[in-house]
Design an enzyme around this catalytic site. Structure first.
Site, PDB file in Angstrom:
ATOM      1  N   GLU A 145     -17.049  48.469 -44.319  1.00 19.95           N
ATOM      2  CA  GLU A 145     -17.458  49.175 -45.396  1.00 19.95           C
ATOM      3  C   GLU A 145     -16.441  50.251 -45.436  1.00 19.95           C
ATOM      4  O   GLU A 145     -16.585  51.275 -44.601  1.00 19.95           O
ATOM      5  CB  GLU A 145     -18.904  49.501 -45.435  1.00 19.95           C
ATOM      6  CG  GLU A 145     -19.263  50.516 -46.382  1.00 19.95           C
ATOM      7  CD  GLU A 145     -20.786  51.340 -46.195  1.00 19.95           C
ATOM      8  OE1 GLU A 145     -21.453  50.728 -45.163  1.00 19.95           O
ATOM      9  OE2 GLU A 145     -21.176  52.023 -46.753  1.00 19.95           O
ATOM     10  N   ASP A 197     -22.645  50.996 -42.411  1.00 14.18           N
ATOM     11  CA  ASP A 197     -23.181  52.084 -41.960  1.00 14.18           C
ATOM     12  C   ASP A 197     -24.608  51.694 -41.715  1.00 14.18           C
ATOM     13  O   ASP A 197     -25.181  50.761 -42.259  1.00 14.18           O
ATOM     14  CB  ASP A 197     -23.052  53.350 -43.101  1.00 14.18           C
ATOM     15  CG  ASP A 197     -21.925  53.798 -43.034  1.00 14.18           C
ATOM     16  OD1 ASP A 197     -21.036  53.347 -41.843  1.00 14.18           O
ATOM     17  OD2 ASP A 197     -21.531  54.457 -43.933  1.00 14.18           O
ATOM     18  N   ASP A 245     -27.344  53.169 -42.588  1.00 14.90           N
ATOM     19  CA  ASP A 245     -28.242  53.657 -43.436  1.00 14.90           C
ATOM     20  C   ASP A 245     -28.609  52.925 -44.777  1.00 14.90           C
ATOM     21  O   ASP A 245     -28.148  51.768 -44.619  1.00 14.90           O
ATOM     22  CB  ASP A 245     -27.657  54.922 -43.792  1.00 14.90           C
ATOM     23  CG  ASP A 245     -26.242  54.847 -44.594  1.00 14.90           C
ATOM     24  OD1 ASP A 245     -25.963  53.707 -44.931  1.00 14.90           O
ATOM     25  OD2 ASP A 245     -25.761  55.801 -44.971  1.00 14.90           O
ATOM     26  N   ASP A 251     -27.425  53.022 -47.827  1.00 20.57           N
ATOM     27  CA  ASP A 251     -26.227  52.458 -48.555  1.00 20.57           C
ATOM     28  C   ASP A 251     -25.666  51.355 -47.746  1.00 20.57           C
ATOM     29  O   ASP A 251     -25.288  50.312 -48.565  1.00 20.57           O
ATOM     30  CB  ASP A 251     -25.404  53.722 -48.539  1.00 20.57           C
ATOM     31  CG  ASP A 251     -25.540  54.452 -50.127  1.00 20.57           C
ATOM     32  OD1 ASP A 251     -26.414  53.845 -50.807  1.00 20.57           O
ATOM     33  OD2 ASP A 251     -24.943  55.458 -50.314  1.00 20.57           O
TER      34      ASP A 251
END
Ligand code: 0RA
Length: 648
Positions: A431, A509, A511, A513
């Site tokens: 990403e 990541d 998280d 997102d």
């Protein structure tokens, strides 16, 4: 405890030898000794109860996962016979529980689930359990016998009277055999739901004593369907927009083959056909699915031609076009099914093709004649699908031709590995450019390639196929991986012969997102490169959530528990308990060495392989998470919030 006598008769020895073989080579009987094999034990017991239902004697099956991970299956069938088995001179119950393949020999008047993939017999479950108890309620009495590793530890004892009928099996899978002993609630729940649709009228109840709510009630789910496959299709299409009001329903029987089909068209672009033989899922389809597809193509083609709908079409309409936006369940009952294919998930009986094709054809023809409005809606969609497919073909060919012109060039963004051997090569889909940069520095360039993907990739669930080839990230994935979509007999297939990496690792990541982006990438693989998922080539990297530091010592933590115990350890004997915790918000916050050490180094990283253990559920979840409809998505996220990595 043991009341076993030492006077083994020949048949006793034979029985024990049979069960010894099961313990020696469990894989031969239940496929594997991993979590899949563990659940196989459950299905083996449940199949016997389902057989009782199919024979018309059982209306309820209760399954309880106990706190200690033992499991009970209770049914209200006839109960395993307990009378004396003439030849073996012992109770039929003991024979069923200790002699390999004995279970099925008693009655042959129904289609046995046991004709299929399972069907190794409940004695196998017994052989692979450290403890098993069989309780039978039959002819007014209650009988019990207990076993350890398949061997009786008691005789069949009469312990009381009853007005019920049925069998209660409680077993503890043997830790000497299985890699894991923890039953997965979701796996059991999904299959029981499926069984309720496949066996209308049957009630299946799941209780998980490992999970209590605030009031102290155990987790309980009840599955019951009166509508059967029609309801199944509605459930599968819960978050899709239907094209016709009600699913088309087919039932029929010919030459001892029973057929039931429910089909619904929706406004999406995906084809979802689920198939079953004697209640067993046939993931790879087979002759029943071929017969079904044949009927769809033939009847819609005929209807379209006869009503002049195809007069203006300049290209050939393919079989696939008739199935875009189709969700269907095809279930057949076959007396002696032959299973083929790598995972034995494909029906081989050739006679079934024409039987299903004719039965489905008859009803479909009738439906189209009786429902011209609905028929027109479906045909319009078929025409749209054919037009889109033509456009997609052109777009694809353009991309592929361009590649050929530029010498099959790899994407500029790809940092390829030096090895040209796919067997040892891996690609990380990362990403963002910044994390991509760190990964590029941290990798072992010999066998690890890096492809950075920009932000949110296209949501393929909502896009038409030809549009996806305009998308830079998606084009890059096709070229970097070396796979292409080709048409064979008008069907799209993924050509994986030139796959350049044997591991494709999604690295995002840790998280919200990041997990959204992972889901988008997974949706793409699921819809357009499903064979790679089926081949087990897709992985998800697991970067750590925290680093806890004290002086020169530091430890990475992947969850709250690890963090808490690290903090506790580091603060031992100290007054100052603020020792240092770093929460990684993104991959970019780690330096190249840290990223290598925690997430990329094969010796220390955690990779999660993406499986389609339950592709039916996967499809539903993808269409829901990526679709338009908000309420079911919210419900799902709330339901699963405790499993998600919540960003703190
Ligand atoms: C052998 C014969 C019959 C039923 C069963 C076994 C049987 C096995 C299991 C295992 C779990 N639940 C079960 N229910 C039944 C036929 C019985 C008859 O003919 O009365």
């Amino acid at each position: 405890m043991s009341t076993q006598n030492n006077d083994y008769s020949a048949s006793n020895i034979q029985a024990l030898e049979g069960l010894e073989a099961v313990r020696k080579r469990p894989g031969m009987y239940i496929g594997s000794t991993d979590i899949k094999g563990l659940h196989h034990l459950v299905w083996e017991v449940v199949d016997n109860s389902i057989d009782e239902h199919l024979a018309g004697h059982c209306t309820e099956i209760h399954m309880t996962i106990h706190e200690d991970n033992t499991l009970t299956v209770k049914d209200n069938g006839r109960g395993i016979p307990v009378g004396m088995h003439e030849k073996l001179q012992k109770s039929a119950l003991e024979v069923v529980m200790t002699v390999l393949h004995a279970g099925g020999k008693f009655d042959k008047d129904t289609y046995k689930v046991s004709g299929g993939l399972h069907g190794v017999g409940v004695s196998c479950v017994n052989a692979l359990s450290s403890y098993l108890k069989a309780e039978v309620h039959r002819e007014g009495k209650i009988y019990v016998q207990e076993y350890a590793q398949g061997k009786p530890t008691s005789s069949v004892e009469e312990i009381g009277t009853t007005t019920d009928n049925g069998t209660i099996i409680t077993f503890a899978p043997d830790s000497e055999i299985f890699e894991t002993l923890i039953f997965k609630q979701e796996t059991l729940s999904n299959r029981l739901r499926e069984l309720s649709y496949l066996n209308k009228g049957l009630t299946l109840i799941l209780v998980d004593e490992r999970e209590k709510d605030e009031e102290g009630n155990y987790f309980t789910e009840t599955f019951h369907s009166e509508g059967g496959l029609t309801e199944f299709v509605k459930f599968l299409d819960e978050s899709r927009q239907p094209l016709i009001e009600d699913p088309i329903h087919v039932t029929g029987k010919r030459d001892d083959v029973e057929i039931e089909v429910a089909m619904q068209y929706n406004t999406s672009y995906s084809e979802n056909i689920y198939s079953f033989v004697n209640n067993i899922s046939t993931r790879e389809g087979g002759t029943h699915v071929s017969g079904f597809k044949r009927a769809i193509t033939r009847e819609f083609s005929k209807y379209g031609e006869e009503n002049g709908y195809f007069s203006k079409v300049k290209f050939k309409i393919s079989g696939e076009d008739f199935r875009e936006g189709l969700t269907a369940v095809v279930a057949v009952k076959v007396p002696e099914p032959q299973f083929k294919g790598q995972t034995k998930g494909e029906l081989g009986n050739s006679e079934v093709t024409s039987i299903v094709s004719q039965e489905v054809g008859d009803i479909l023809k009738h439906y189209l004649e009786e429902n011209p409005k609905q028929a027109k809606r479906i045909i319009d969609k078929v025409l749209l699908a054919a037009t889109a497919r033509e456009a997609a073909r052109k777009a694809r060919e353009q991309v592929q031709r361009k590649n050929a012109l530029t010498g099959g060039g790899l994407p500029g963004k790809l940092s390829d590995c030096t090895s040209k051997d796919p067997e040892e090569s891996e690609i990380f889909l990362v990403e963002g450019d910044s994390a991509g940069g760190t990964a590029k520095q941290g990798r072992d360039r010999h066998f690890q390639a890096i492809l950075p993907l920009r932000g949110k990739i296209l949501n393929v669930e909502k896009a038409l196929e030809h549009k996806i080839y305009d998308n830079e990230e998606i084009k890059n994935m096709f070229t970097a991986l070396g796979v292409s979509i080709v048409e064979e007999d008008g069907e799209r297939v993924l050509n994986t012969e030139k796959l350049r990496y044997h591991k494709i690792v999604i690295m995002c990541d840790a998280d919200v997102d990041g997990s959204h982006i992972s889901t988008l990438i997974l949706t793409f693989f699921f819809r357009y490169m499903k064979p790679l998922v089926e081949m087990g080539k897709i992985y998800i990297a697991a970067p750590p959530l925290y680093q806890v530091k004290k002086g020169k010592k530091s430890v990475y933590c992947w969850n709250e528990e690890e963090r808490a115990s690290a903090v506790e350890q580091y603060s031992k004997g100290e007054n100052d308990t603020s020792v240092k915790i770093q929460r990684y918000k993104g991959l970019g916050e780690m330096n190249a060495d840290q990223l290598w050490e925690t997430t990329m180094d094969p010796d220390s990283r955690i990779l999660r392989r993406v499986t389609i253990e339950d592709s039916l559920e996967a499809d539903r979840v993808f269409s829901m998470l990526m679709g338009e409809d908000v309420p079911p998505r919210r419900a799902f996220i709330e339901r699963n919030a405790k499993y998600a990595n919540v960003d703190v």
